[in-house]
Design an enzyme around this catalytic site. Sequence first.
Site, short mmCIF file in Angstrom:
data_model
loop_
_atom_site.label_atom_id
_atom_site.label_comp_id
_atom_site.label_asym_id
_atom_site.label_seq_id
_atom_site.Cartn_x
_atom_site.Cartn_y
_atom_site.Cartn_z
N LYS A 187 5.54 -7.57 -9.19
CA LYS A 187 5.11 -6.64 -10.26
C LYS A 187 5.34 -5.12 -9.04
CE LYS A 187 0.82 -3.98 -10.50
NZ LYS A 187 1.76 -2.86 -11.65
N SER A 240 -1.12 2.25 -1.88
CA SER A 240 -2.51 3.01 -0.71
C SER A 240 -3.76 2.11 -0.15
CB SER A 240 -3.53 2.98 -2.18
OG SER A 240 -3.68 2.37 -3.32
N THR A 241 -4.23 2.34 0.33
CA THR A 241 -5.11 1.90 1.31
C THR A 241 -6.13 1.60 0.82
OG1 THR A 241 -4.32 3.24 3.33
CG2 THR A 241 -6.61 2.05 3.52
N VAL A 243 -7.09 -0.50 -2.42
CA VAL A 243 -6.18 -0.85 -2.68
C VAL A 243 -5.85 -2.44 -1.54
CG1 VAL A 243 -4.49 -2.70 -4.74
CG2 VAL A 243 -5.51 -0.20 -5.24
N GLY A 244 -5.49 -2.17 -0.80
CA GLY A 244 -4.80 -2.69 0.61
C GLY A 244 -6.04 -3.44 1.02
N GLU A 261 1.13 -3.07 3.37
CA GLU A 261 2.00 -1.42 3.89
C GLU A 261 1.13 -0.59 2.98
OE1 GLU A 261 4.69 -1.55 5.67
OE2 GLU A 261 4.68 -3.66 6.46
N CYS A 295 5.26 7.35 1.97
CA CYS A 295 4.47 7.21 2.57
C CYS A 295 3.85 6.92 4.71
CB CYS A 295 4.33 5.53 2.19
SG CYS A 295 5.53 4.81 2.98
N GLU A 392 -4.19 11.76 2.67
CA GLU A 392 -2.94 11.71 2.10
C GLU A 392 -2.84 12.01 0.94
OE1 GLU A 392 -1.42 7.56 0.92
OE2 GLU A 392 0.35 7.89 1.78
P1 TAP Z 1 -1.91 2.16 -5.73
O1 TAP Z 1 -2.34 2.44 -6.21
O2 TAP Z 1 -1.96 0.98 -4.41
O3 TAP Z 1 -0.76 0.96 -6.38
C1 TAP Z 1 -0.05 0.00 -5.71
C2 TAP Z 1 0.56 -1.31 -7.03
O4 TAP Z 1 -0.81 -1.96 -6.65
C3 TAP Z 1 0.95 -0.76 -8.19
O5 TAP Z 1 1.94 -1.92 -8.74
C4 TAP Z 1 -0.57 -1.25 -8.85
O6 TAP Z 1 -0.38 -1.05 -10.17
C5 TAP Z 1 -1.11 -1.87 -8.77
N1 TAP Z 1 -2.29 -2.07 -8.50
C6 TAP Z 1 -3.66 -1.54 -8.64
N2 TAP Z 1 -5.00 -1.49 -8.29
C7 TAP Z 1 -4.46 -3.28 -8.02
C8 TAP Z 1 -5.38 -3.79 -8.06
N3 TAP Z 1 -6.70 -4.10 -7.76
N4 TAP Z 1 -4.81 -5.91 -7.41
C9 TAP Z 1 -3.49 -5.69 -6.85
N5 TAP Z 1 -2.62 -4.73 -7.54
C10 TAP Z 1 -2.86 -3.20 -7.61
O7 TAP Z 1 -0.37 2.99 -4.53
P2 TAP Z 1 0.27 3.83 -5.90
O8 TAP Z 1 -0.41 5.20 -6.25
O9 TAP Z 1 1.48 3.55 -6.76
O10 TAP Z 1 0.81 4.07 -4.71
C11 TAP Z 1 0.95 5.45 -3.22
C12 TAP Z 1 0.52 4.67 -2.26
O11 TAP Z 1 1.21 3.35 -1.85
C13 TAP Z 1 0.23 5.48 -1.29
O12 TAP Z 1 -0.43 5.83 -0.77
C14 TAP Z 1 2.17 5.35 0.09
O13 TAP Z 1 1.10 6.00 1.43
C15 TAP Z 1 1.02 3.59 -0.59
N6 TAP Z 1 3.07 3.68 -0.06
C16 TAP Z 1 2.99 3.07 1.24
C17 TAP Z 1 4.35 2.19 1.91
C18 TAP Z 1 4.51 1.87 3.50
S1 TAP Z 1 5.47 0.86 3.53
N7 TAP Z 1 3.24 1.58 4.04
C19 TAP Z 1 5.67 2.33 1.26
C20 TAP Z 1 5.70 2.89 0.02
C21 TAP Z 1 3.97 3.54 -0.59
P3 TAP Z 1 -0.78 0.60 -11.31
O14 TAP Z 1 0.70 0.95 -10.51
O15 TAP Z 1 -0.06 -0.50 -12.68
O16 TAP Z 1 -1.64 0.92 -10.97
#
Ligand code: TAP
Length: 483
Positions: A187, A240-241, A243-244, A261, A295, A392
């Site tokens: 996804k 994000s942490t 959602v993780g 991650e 990230c 962050e």
């Molecule tokens: P999130 O809001 O956590 O979203 C990540 C993914 O999870 C998206 O596909 C999102 O869908 C989905 N999601 C949201 N809620 C969910 C749930 N309850 N259950 C399952 N999946 C769910 O993060 P973001 O804003 O897209 O990305 C930024 C974050 O990613 C930052 O914190 C960044 O540091 C982190 N990141 C970490 C790494 C590594 S390798 N550590 C690499 C890249 C990014 P939607 O987009 O449709 O909401």
Amino acid sequence: MDSNDFILGGYAKAPESIDHFSINSSYDLFIGGRWVKATQQFKTTNPANDQVIAEVGLAGKKEVNQAIKAARKAYESVWSKMPAADRGKYLFRIARLLQERARQFAVVESLDGGKPIRESRDVDVPLAAAHFFYHAGWADKLSYAFPGAKPKPIGVIGQIIPWNFPLLMAAWKIAPALACGNTVVLKPAETTPLSALMLAQLIEDADLPPGVVNIVTGAGETGQALVEHPGIDKIAFTGSTEVGKHIRKAIAGSGKRYTLELGGKAANIIFEDAPINEAVEGIINGIFFNQGHVCCAGSRLFVQESIADQVLRKLKKRIGTLIVGDPLDKNTDIGAINSREQLDRIKSLVKIGKEEGAQLWQSDQRIPRKGNWFKPTLFTQCAQSHRIVQEEVFGPVLAIQTFRTPKEAIAKANNTPYGLSGGVWTDKGSKAFQMTSSLNAGVVWANTFNKFDPVSPFGGMQESGIGREGGLQGLRAYCNLEL
Ligand code: TAP
């Protein structure tokens, strides 16, 4: 000049052409090797001008279930039974097709996500292809990767990725999973679904057996349906942490394996014996690269007190030369912020930074009126407790502090709940080793920043996640090892 004309710092415009391929006006879900219409659709827009690019399917529980069933069938009947060398050949084919279509992927990544074409073209797409090549090589050599063990696939993997490196994150997830004999349901993020859908088209052209890779687009609920489904054997999540943590709770007791991650708040530490000009470039690359949507962005800068004024002066001068504007222009350094929601989050944290007493500095370049933009921003006089130091921001915002001794730098750098990455700049090898082994971070760069390679494992400590992607460690996360 048109109100939305991009400012190019004196350079003539150099836009990448977009007429060498076409983007569909709508995309369905890719399930079981077919394009399946979802009950609902949503729009994906260009964050640089708010224009709708395409409509894509919104997968609900029904479609997620369909995709998991297709992945299970492909796993049991074809992929886990196929000779490993043949799996490798498919991965090589995907890698080569990605190279052939590199220009299209780079354009789509910049259009849908807002990142400068220079980065999509020179970083995202080549690295994505490199991940497929690297894992293609491992497919029939897994017993050499883990001597004495008999590596077996895990089964059906649910993969959820964010919007900051959409194609690259898809490659990080799909390539090792397939090399080890697993099948996947992936996804992509709601705001950047297009490169994953183009990858699905490429996978179709590569004649991969139906159901080995399934792409379900949608929002958070789609991801949640994937996480909660009993037919998934492992969840691989990047995001994000917050959602993780939610995912970890949701799968507790289910027996599902997982890798997470998550977010980061990297410290970039500059000593007085560092090559200053190179370090300034490293700071720029560390935080303004991809609008700070990284990230592992070096979002906290620690400068040794004796060189602080010099570094700050050089940094401001260099920031003044950065070009903020059209992501498709080859001169652009800083593109568009990925979504209105993310822009609002950056603005809110910057406002809090000012209210908490840190001193804000922004460059004076103009930014386009339409679309989502944020100027490169520095904060000085930061305290450890400030939210811009602890949280962050995920935008082009740098919090600067000083230090006197290595011990002080380590104590300050380690004072966050995160532990993804860090950087050290010094002329002394011994000091670099001392720092890298003392920082709570999964990855530490010395005299460089933000460098990636499929061979090097990447991942975090503490609240930055569990598990590694890339290298042998990343491969290990997609196998069951029978001894
Ligand atoms: P999130 O809001 O956590 O979203 C990540 C993914 O999870 C998206 O596909 C999102 O869908 C989905 N999601 C949201 N809620 C969910 C749930 N309850 N259950 C399952 N999946 C769910 O993060 P973001 O804003 O897209 O990305 C930024 C974050 O990613 C930052 O914190 C960044 O540091 C982190 N990141 C970490 C790494 C590594 S390798 N550590 C690499 C890249 C990014 P939607 O987009 O449709 O909401």
